[in-house]
Design an enzyme around this catalytic site. Structure first.
Site, PDB file in Angstrom:
ATOM      1  N   ASN A  10       0.875  -1.175   0.000  1.00 50.29           N
ATOM      2  CA  ASN A  10       0.000   0.000   0.000  1.00 50.29           C
ATOM      3  C   ASN A  10       0.911   1.224   0.000  1.00 50.29           C
ATOM      4  OD1 ASN A  10      -1.804   2.051   0.518  1.00 50.29           O
ATOM      5  ND2 ASN A  10      -2.190   1.464   2.650  1.00 50.29           N
ATOM      6  N   LYS A  12       0.132   4.254  -0.281  1.00 53.55           N
ATOM      7  CA  LYS A  12      -0.507   5.452   0.295  1.00 53.55           C
ATOM      8  C   LYS A  12      -0.313   6.644  -0.657  1.00 53.55           C
ATOM      9  CE  LYS A  12       0.265   3.367   4.747  1.00 53.55           C
ATOM     10  NZ  LYS A  12       0.300   3.502   6.184  1.00 53.55           N
ATOM     11  N   HIS A  96      -9.251   1.017   4.720  1.00 53.58           N
ATOM     12  CA  HIS A  96      -7.973   1.147   5.440  1.00 53.58           C
ATOM     13  C   HIS A  96      -8.183   2.040   6.661  1.00 53.58           C
ATOM     14  CE1 HIS A  96      -3.834   2.327   6.338  1.00 53.58           C
ATOM     15  NE2 HIS A  96      -3.498   1.187   5.764  1.00 53.58           N
ATOM     16  N   GLU A  98      -6.570   4.407   7.824  1.00 54.07           N
ATOM     17  CA  GLU A  98      -6.388   5.851   7.600  1.00 54.07           C
ATOM     18  C   GLU A  98      -7.643   6.463   6.992  1.00 54.07           C
ATOM     19  OE1 GLU A  98      -2.689   5.506   5.485  1.00 54.07           O
ATOM     20  OE2 GLU A  98      -1.745   4.877   7.357  1.00 54.07           O
ATOM     21  N   GLU A 168      -5.227  -5.337  10.490  1.00 55.19           N
ATOM     22  CA  GLU A 168      -4.187  -4.356  10.785  1.00 55.19           C
ATOM     23  C   GLU A 168      -4.478  -3.695  12.127  1.00 55.19           C
ATOM     24  OE1 GLU A 168      -2.241  -2.956   6.928  1.00 55.19           O
ATOM     25  OE2 GLU A 168      -4.022  -1.755   7.160  1.00 55.19           O
ATOM     26  N   GLY A 174       2.719   1.827  10.766  1.00 58.37           N
ATOM     27  CA  GLY A 174       3.668   2.925  10.618  1.00 58.37           C
ATOM     28  C   GLY A 174       4.367   3.302  11.909  1.00 58.37           C
ATOM     29  N   SER A 213       3.654  -2.634  10.269  1.00 63.15           N
ATOM     30  CA  SER A 213       5.113  -2.701  10.420  1.00 63.15           C
ATOM     31  C   SER A 213       5.682  -4.073  10.063  1.00 63.15           C
ATOM     32  CB  SER A 213       5.529  -2.273  11.834  1.00 63.15           C
ATOM     33  OG  SER A 213       5.104  -0.939  12.085  1.00 63.15           O
TER      34      SER A 213
HETATM   35  C1  PEP Z   1      -0.511  -0.074   6.104  1.00 56.85           C
HETATM   36  O1  PEP Z   1      -0.577   1.110   5.897  1.00 56.85           O
HETATM   37  O2  PEP Z   1      -1.415  -0.811   5.697  1.00 56.85           O
HETATM   38  C2  PEP Z   1       0.639  -0.573   6.843  1.00 56.85           C
HETATM   39  C3  PEP Z   1       0.608  -1.795   7.311  1.00 56.85           C
HETATM   40  O3  PEP Z   1       1.699   0.290   7.026  1.00 56.85           O
HETATM   41  P1  PEP Z   1       3.148  -0.072   7.652  1.00 56.85           P
HETATM   42  O4  PEP Z   1       3.606  -1.345   6.994  1.00 56.85           O
HETATM   43  O5  PEP Z   1       4.009   1.089   7.286  1.00 56.85           O
HETATM   44  O6  PEP Z   1       2.956  -0.226   9.119  1.00 56.85           O
END
Ligand code: PEP
Length: 252
Positions: A10, A12, A96, A98, A168, A174, A213
């Site tokens: 992703n 973003k 997601h 966000e 998630e 992040g 992460s």
């Molecule tokens: C995400 O945005 O779906 C995500 C898992 O980000 P990150 O891997 O940077 O934690």
């Protein structure tokens, strides 16, 4: 049940069209020949065309990060499933965290987007996950149950096998904080149990990704868990080398 691993990047709001072309071109030789993992990159809308063109003929598929539930009309700033299909998009991320956090996404709007994606033949990646306060308050299962029940309304038993769920934990996105493989597996097993209660044995076919992460140094132990079928990757998907290494470790 063996489920094919799926690793999706992703991106973003990162990578313009020229950068998307470079990233896909750099990734292609690093993942060439891998056929036991679905590899997906999800650029911003304006870079999708470039990514699709660069990925043509390779084992890299392209996804979008959102879609609207209507096919056309007075919805300024929105993009429909048929517009994504026209560009050669195969997957679409829905809900997601966000989008839930900053753009008012709810389980109801997730559900409407999911319906549009399934109707158009796009492969949805539906994101669910709890906030830190919810985990600390012992509410994780209750939160995930509501997100699954609300987000998957109207999905048929035939359709569910084609839906990818991305679990998630919001506190791990992040932040560099990853759920331990055991903690993640416990939650994935709960999600599987809930899906089975909703859809019966077909839910065994649903791929559940972990996101938060995930990196090259932890993808192997996470994806080795029985109910973790891949990853949704933010930061580590923005460089070809780190993304390719993460993929290779996950399927090693
Ligand atoms: C995400 O945005 O779906 C995500 C898992 O980000 P990150 O891997 O940077 O934690």
């Amino acid at each position: 049940m063996t489920r094919k691993v799926i690793i999706a990047g992703n991106w973003k709001m990162n990578k313009n069209a020229a950068e998307a072309t470079s990233l896909v071109n750099a990734l292609k030789p690093l993942v060439a020949g891998i056929d036991n993992c679905d590899i997906v990159v999800c650029p911003p809308f304006t870079s999708i065309d470039a990514a699709v063109k660069a990925a043509a003929g390779s084992n890299i598929k392209v996804g979008a990060q959102n879609l609207h539930w209507e096919d056309s009309g007075a919805f300024t700033g929105e993009i429909s499933a048929s517009m994504l299909k026209e560009l050669g998009v195969e997957y679409v991320i829905i809900g997601h965290s966000e989008r839930r956090q900053y753009f008012g996404e709810t389980d109801e709007t997730v559900n409407r987007r999911l319906g549009a994606a399934l109707d158009a033949g796009l492969k949805p990646i539906v994101c669910i996950g709890e906030l830190l306060a919810e985990r600390e308050g012992g509410e994780t299962e209750k939160v995930l149950e509501a997100q699954l029940e609300g987000g998957l309304v109207g999905v048929s038993i035939e359709q569910i096998a084609g839906v990818v769920i991305a679990y998630e934990p919001v506190w791990a996105i992040g932040t560099g904080k990853t759920a331990t493989p055991e903690m993640a597996e416990e939650t994935h097993a709960y999600i599987r149990k809930k899906l089975i209660s909703m859809f019966g044995y077909q839910a065994e076919k649903v791929r559940i990704q972990y996101g938060g992460s995930m990196k090259a140094d932890n993808s192997a132990t996470l994806v080795a868990q029985p109910n973790i079928d891949g990853g949704l990757i933010g930061g580590a998907s923005l460089k070809a080398e780190s993304f390719a290494e993460l993929i290779k470790n996950a399927i090693a």
